[in-house]
Enzyme design. Structure first.
Site, PDB file in Angstrom:
ATOM      1  N   MET A  30      46.169  39.134  37.760  1.00  0.00           N
ATOM      2  CA  MET A  30      47.395  39.890  37.501  1.00  0.00           C
ATOM      3  C   MET A  30      47.079  41.060  36.566  1.00  0.00           C
ATOM      4  SD  MET A  30      50.540  37.249  37.657  1.00  0.00           S
ATOM      5  CE  MET A  30      50.407  36.560  36.037  1.00  0.00           C
ATOM      6  N   LEU A  33      42.846  42.991  32.396  1.00  0.00           N
ATOM      7  CA  LEU A  33      41.575  42.271  32.532  1.00  0.00           C
ATOM      8  C   LEU A  33      40.820  42.163  31.213  1.00  0.00           C
ATOM      9  CD1 LEU A  33      40.390  43.832  35.914  1.00  0.00           C
ATOM     10  CD2 LEU A  33      41.692  41.726  35.545  1.00  0.00           C
ATOM     11  N   ALA A  35      37.259  39.713  29.301  1.00  0.00           N
ATOM     12  CA  ALA A  35      35.937  39.172  29.642  1.00  0.00           C
ATOM     13  C   ALA A  35      36.024  37.884  30.468  1.00  0.00           C
ATOM     14  CB  ALA A  35      35.142  38.930  28.367  1.00  0.00           C
ATOM     15  N   HIS A  37      38.144  37.334  32.988  1.00  0.00           N
ATOM     16  CA  HIS A  37      38.190  37.778  34.392  1.00  0.00           C
ATOM     17  C   HIS A  37      36.808  38.252  34.843  1.00  0.00           C
ATOM     18  CE1 HIS A  37      42.509  38.661  33.196  1.00  0.00           C
ATOM     19  NE2 HIS A  37      42.672  37.896  34.256  1.00  0.00           N
ATOM     20  N   GLN A  61      56.246  34.296  40.690  1.00  0.00           N
ATOM     21  CA  GLN A  61      55.778  33.167  39.887  1.00  0.00           C
ATOM     22  C   GLN A  61      56.307  33.187  38.454  1.00  0.00           C
ATOM     23  OE1 GLN A  61      51.524  34.519  40.388  1.00  0.00           O
ATOM     24  NE2 GLN A  61      51.305  33.638  38.341  1.00  0.00           N
ATOM     25  N   GLY A 147      39.834  30.679  36.952  1.00  0.00           N
ATOM     26  CA  GLY A 147      39.433  30.243  35.609  1.00  0.00           C
ATOM     27  C   GLY A 147      40.062  28.901  35.262  1.00  0.00           C
ATOM     28  N   LYS A 149      41.057  27.906  32.501  1.00  0.00           N
ATOM     29  CA  LYS A 149      42.138  27.925  31.503  1.00  0.00           C
ATOM     30  C   LYS A 149      43.437  27.485  32.181  1.00  0.00           C
ATOM     31  CE  LYS A 149      44.088  31.677  29.847  1.00  0.00           C
ATOM     32  NZ  LYS A 149      45.520  31.403  30.107  1.00  0.00           N
ATOM     33  N   ASP A 150      43.645  27.984  33.408  1.00  0.00           N
ATOM     34  CA  ASP A 150      44.815  27.560  34.185  1.00  0.00           C
ATOM     35  C   ASP A 150      44.397  26.348  35.016  1.00  0.00           C
ATOM     36  OD1 ASP A 150      46.785  29.712  33.530  1.00  0.00           O
ATOM     37  OD2 ASP A 150      45.133  30.936  34.239  1.00  0.00           O
TER      38      ASP A 150
HETATM   39  O1  PAF Z   1      46.081  33.155  37.374  1.00  0.00           O
HETATM   40  C1  PAF Z   1      46.656  34.231  37.650  1.00  0.00           C
HETATM   41  O2  PAF Z   1      46.389  35.281  37.088  1.00  0.00           O
HETATM   42  C2  PAF Z   1      47.726  34.245  38.731  1.00  0.00           C
HETATM   43  O3  PAF Z   1      48.474  33.067  38.699  1.00  0.00           O
HETATM   44  C3  PAF Z   1      47.164  34.495  40.141  1.00  0.00           C
HETATM   45  C4  PAF Z   1      46.245  33.375  40.586  1.00  0.00           C
HETATM   46  C5  PAF Z   1      46.421  35.823  40.154  1.00  0.00           C
HETATM   47  C6  PAF Z   1      48.315  34.584  41.151  1.00  0.00           C
HETATM   48  O4  PAF Z   1      49.196  35.603  40.827  1.00  0.00           O
END
Ligand code: PAF
Length: 285
Positions: A30, A33, A35, A37, A61, A147, A149-150
């Site tokens: 999203m 950005l 480090a 990413h 989302q 990542g 983290k999520d």
């Molecule tokens: O993790 C994220 O940044 C977002 O949930 C994603 C996977 C890019 C979907 O919008």
């Protein structure tokens, strides 16, 4: 680096490359950005012929309009970072391009999507499934990188991929959390921390790291209480939840013997910024 803004152009690029036998590593983002990413991009670079990155703040989302409104948007800086990281294609669509019609699909994601983030942010994971399934269909990647983290998001995406028939054998690759020198998990939201909260937020990881040793001699419940109490003891930090779950299923456990790969997932408000983090516990099975 090619900057593509139209879905059809992206499909054509991908079809030509895949039919020429080239693999595509895909990193959905999203934007804003950092480090973290770029570590996903680096892994994608190492394992694929080509790398595509999407930069799209997905409205479906966000269950909180203020969070959507204040989400950092830094397109020019993002494109410069992607170019420097050796990305082949940056896909930067508008909302109208991603959703020419409203997406009304409801994914049957099961229990993995109804705990923790699923419970706190109703509709969030359905929105993630909507956008990621669209992106996968457009990019047709060989591998996609997310990542840790999520942490729960990865489990949800694996479920969505299964529901959608696998996207031509797409491999989902999870990448370890990238941290600042003081332990704070890198996040696009960190830029919204006040200087005071930026100083305090690393305590989240310090407590989580401490809980790994604590867990070897204490129950799941006592470990949970220790983490919540220690974080909340820091002025300005407020735990929304801390839950110890079985890693692969994300389902809560109440005994260490219920999981060979337990993970503790936390959400903390640092002032008004919502941060998430997690830690892997040693198996005690
Ligand atoms: O993790 C994220 O940044 C977002 O949930 C994603 C996977 C890019 C979907 O919008």
């Amino acid at each position: 680096m090619k900057v593509i803004r139209k879905a059809e152009e992206l499909r054509q690029w991908s079809a030509a490359e895949r039919s020429a036998g080239r693999s595509i590593g895909f990193v959905p983002t999203m934007g804003a950005l950092h480090a973290g990413h770029l570590s996903l991009v680096e892994q994608a670079r190492a394992a694929n012929d080509l790398v595509a990155v999407s930069v799209f703040v997905n409205p479906t989302q966000f269950n909180n309009p203020d969070d959507l409104r204040t989400y950092p948007r830094t397109e020019q800086a993002d494109l410069e970072k992607l170019e420097a990281a050796g990305v082949d294609v940056a896909f930067v669509p508008t909302v109208e391009e991603m959703y020419p019609e409203p997406d009304t699909r409801v994914f049957d994601l099961g229990p993995v999507a109804s705990v923790m983030e699923g419970k706190m942010r109703p509709g969030h994971f359905n929105g993630v499934a909507q956008v990621v399934s669209r992106l996968f269909a457009m990019v047709n990647p060989t591998r996609a990188y997310f990542g840790e983290k999520d942490f729960q998001q990865i489990a949800v995406i694996r479920k969505m991929v299964e529901l959608e028939g696998g996207f031509n054998g797409l491999e989902i690759v999870d990448v370890p959390i990238k941290r600042e020198a003081d332990g704070l998990a890198m996040s696009s939201r960190n830029v919204r921390l006040t200087p005071e909260m930026r100083e305090k937020a690393p305590e989240i990881h310090r407590v989580l790291a401490k809980s790994v040793d604590f867990a070897t001699n204490n129950s799941v419940q006592d470990t949970t209480n220790m983490v919540i109490d220690s974080i909340n003891a820091v002025d300005g930090l407020e735990t929304e939840y801390f839950q110890i779950v079985d890693g692969p299923t994300c389902l809560p456990i109440d005994q260490w013997s219920q999981s060979a790969a337990p993970v503790g997932c936390v959400t903390v408000y640092a002032g008004d910024v919502r941060l998430i983090d997690n830690i892997k516990f040693r198996s005690q099975c």
